[in-house]
Design an enzyme around this catalytic site. Structure first.
Site: not given
Ligand code: ATP
Ligand code: RIB
Length: 307
Positions: A14, A41, A44, A186, A222-223, A226, A254, A289
């Protein structure tokens, strides 16, 4: 359940730039910070599962470049219990270019999969002894899909629970859903899969039912801040996010997925495991990170503080 998880997935280097805001198309910005680090992913999620208490075997494919040396050192020094580090002779180690906006902690990511896209069926076949001794197989979509589907088929034959985090989204996986036990999209992945725009927990609940109707028994959407919505085939459960001081949301999903499978592998119900995963992920967003994963005790403390 014996606490054993197999993760098949990506490793990426990254390259992260912290920016005051995302640059507009055609614009250059001075970044306020920059770092190189381990990501992907697969890596992680394997790290999160291990930090959250599971015995993890991680399967990934690297290049032969200097980044592959970095990957090896990172993974071998990690709490991941055992590794299958495969190598592509002609594709580089995967990489991801990431912007993190300081004002919100949000990120944008461009991934070049490189060696991650060269997994072969034969390499997956060689995993059979690992699969035979694991409870759960966890996958994402940063590898070539034919190899991932082969891994799912082998895992089902071996009687494992298959958890798929469909990130980044691919329409091809709609056909896989009857072979998956738990799907964890997500908000944007679930919107694309269900063909509806998810804006809140109500629209996520409707989308979860639609996705389940495609053949997957259990869905967790996942939200972000939210929280998450869980549909177990009968009931919808809303899982609020835990309060967090957000620094960097990269890898929140992750953290959630790794912690989810770790809790399932120690025998927790889906509902309890998802709640633990939300507590765990809320700690991960407080760190810079994608690979900065909390440990089991920290998550347990956040969980008990809220009860
Ligand atoms: P990313 O792609 O950024 O790695 P994602 O989109 O796959 O993440 P999210 O839905 O953003 O995943 O987040 C996964 C979980 O992490 C959420 O369901 C929640 O439980 C937790 N989370 C994410 N953001 C927050 C936040 N701002 N505060 C508290 N918990 C959070
Ligand atoms: O989910 C986060 C990951 O998405 C980062 O570490 C990046 O490598 C991408 O795969």
């Amino acid at each position: 359940m014996t606490g054993k998880v197999c993760v098949v997935g990506s490793f990426n280097l990254d390259v992260v730039a912290r920016v005051s805001r995302f640059p507009a198309p055609g614009e250059s910005l001075i970044a306020t910070g920059s770092s190189f680090g381990a990501g992907g992913k697969g890596a992680n999620q394997a790290l999160a599962a291990a930090c959250a208490g599971a015995e993890v075997h991680f399967v990934t494919k690297l290049g032969t470049d200097t980044y592959s040396d970095f990957a090896r050192r990172h993974l071998q020094a990690s709490p991941i219990h055992s590794l299958s580090l495969l190598q592509s002779a002609d594709q580089p180690t995967g990489n991801a270019v990431i912007y993190v906006a300081e004002s919100t902690g949000e990120n944008t990511v461009a991934v070049f999969p490189g060696a991650n896209n060269t997994l072969t069926r034969e390499e997956i076949d060689a995993l059979l002894p690992v699969l035979n001794s694991a409870d759960i197989l966890l996958l994402q979509l940063e590898n070539n899909l034919d190899a991932l589907l082969h891994a799912i088929m082998l895992a089902k034959q071996a009687g494992l629970t298959v958890v798929l985090n469909p990130a980044p989204y691919s329409p091809a996986i709609s056909e896989w859903l009857p072979k998956v036990d738990i799907l964890t999209p997500n908000q944007s992945e679930a919107s694309q899969l269900a063909g509806v725009t998810i804006t809140d927990t109500d629209s996520a609940a409707a989308a979860a039912r639609k996705i389940a109707a495609l053949g997957v028994p259990q869905v967790i959407i996942t939200l972000g801040a939210q929280g998450a919505v869980l549909y177990d085939g009968e009931q919808v459960q809303i899982l609020p996010a835990f309060t967090a001081q957000v620094v960097d949301t990269t890898g929140a999903g992750d953290a959630f997925n790794g912690a989810l499978v770790a809790a399932l592998a120690r025998g927790e119900t889906l509902s309890r495991a998802a709640t633990f995963a939300a507590a765990y992920a809320s700690l991960a967003v407080e760190r810079m990170g994608a690979a900065s994963m909390p440990d089991y005790n920290e998550a347990l403390q956040r969980l008990t503080e809220s009860e």
